[in-house]
Motif scaffolding. Structure first.
Motif, PDB file in Angstrom:
ATOM      1  N   GLY A 179       0.791  -1.222   0.000  1.00  0.00           N
ATOM      2  CA  GLY A 179       0.000   0.000   0.000  1.00  0.00           C
ATOM      3  C   GLY A 179       0.823   1.272   0.000  1.00  0.00           C
ATOM      4  N   ALA A 180       2.107   1.186  -0.356  1.00  0.00           N
ATOM      5  CA  ALA A 180       2.975   2.370  -0.309  1.00  0.00           C
ATOM      6  C   ALA A 180       2.427   3.519  -1.142  1.00  0.00           C
ATOM      7  N   GLN A 181       1.870   3.213  -2.304  1.00  0.00           N
ATOM      8  CA  GLN A 181       1.372   4.271  -3.186  1.00  0.00           C
ATOM      9  C   GLN A 181      -0.094   4.595  -2.933  1.00  0.00           C
ATOM     10  N   SER A 182      -0.850   3.655  -2.403  1.00  0.00           N
ATOM     11  CA  SER A 182      -2.288   3.901  -2.251  1.00  0.00           C
ATOM     12  C   SER A 182      -2.631   4.677  -0.987  1.00  0.00           C
ATOM     13  N   VAL A 183      -1.996   4.373   0.118  1.00  0.00           N
ATOM     14  CA  VAL A 183      -2.364   5.006   1.390  1.00  0.00           C
ATOM     15  C   VAL A 183      -2.307   6.537   1.314  1.00  0.00           C
TER      16      VAL A 183
END
Length: 175
Positions: free
Chosen positions: A124-128
């Motif tokens: 989830g590095a890019q989504s959070v």
């Protein structure tokens, strides 16, 4: 920890504070008891942090199946489902690609995994930082993310687990 768990909809799980997404993924790689013949499914959309650790497991006899996206960068769920075999223990996918911006249908992927008794790790590095995230709604087993992607300090991140079922990286003291 409670505030971070609430932020990602993970009040019912366990949160381990990590240095970043890479360390969180590494904790899952190291924390599961891999056996020769096990399989991992991942995609060609992954950041190296969610690809190279799985590829390294090949040295221990774990097979890695890589699902390719179509020409537009979208993942065909039928291709992912076909890659999940009886020996598959884990599917590891990005929630949102750092290169193409593709947002994967992680809820549907979780359904495939749970129908087959396979764990799901979501990077989830890019989504959070950019999307509302609810790990309970997604249905993943592990969710990894970094604080610095959300304007937090470098050296902060998290590994959310539905159940704390990993062997710890370090033992002793407060570990």
């Amino acid at each position: 920890r409670d505030a971070v768990k609430s932020f990602i909809g993970g009040e019912d799980g366990t949160l381990a504070v990590t240095r970043n997404t890479t360390e969180a993924i590494g904790a899952v790689v190291a924390g599961l008891a891999w056996q020769r013949g096990d399989r991992v499914v991942t995609t060609l959309l992954e950041h190296h942090s969610n690809l190279l650790p799985w590829l390294r497991l090949r040295e221990r006899g774990v097979a890695v199946d890589i699902v390719r996206p179509d020409a537009d960068g979208r993942l065909d769920l039928a291709d992912l489902e076909a890659a999940v075999r009886d020996e598959t223990r884990l599917v590891a996918v990005t929630h949102a690609s750092n290169v193409l911006g593709t947002v994967l249908p992680v809820r549907e992927i979780a359904g495939i995994c749970h129908d087959r008794g396979v764990r799901l790790l979501v990077d989830g590095a890019q989504s959070v930082p950019h999307l509302p995230v609810d790990v309970a709604d997604i249905g993943c087993d592990y969710f990894c993310f970094s604080g610095h992607k959300m304007l937090g300090p470098t050296g902060t991140g998290g590994l959310w687990m539905r159940r704390p079922d990993l062997e710890p990286l370090f033992v002793g003291g407060g570990a």
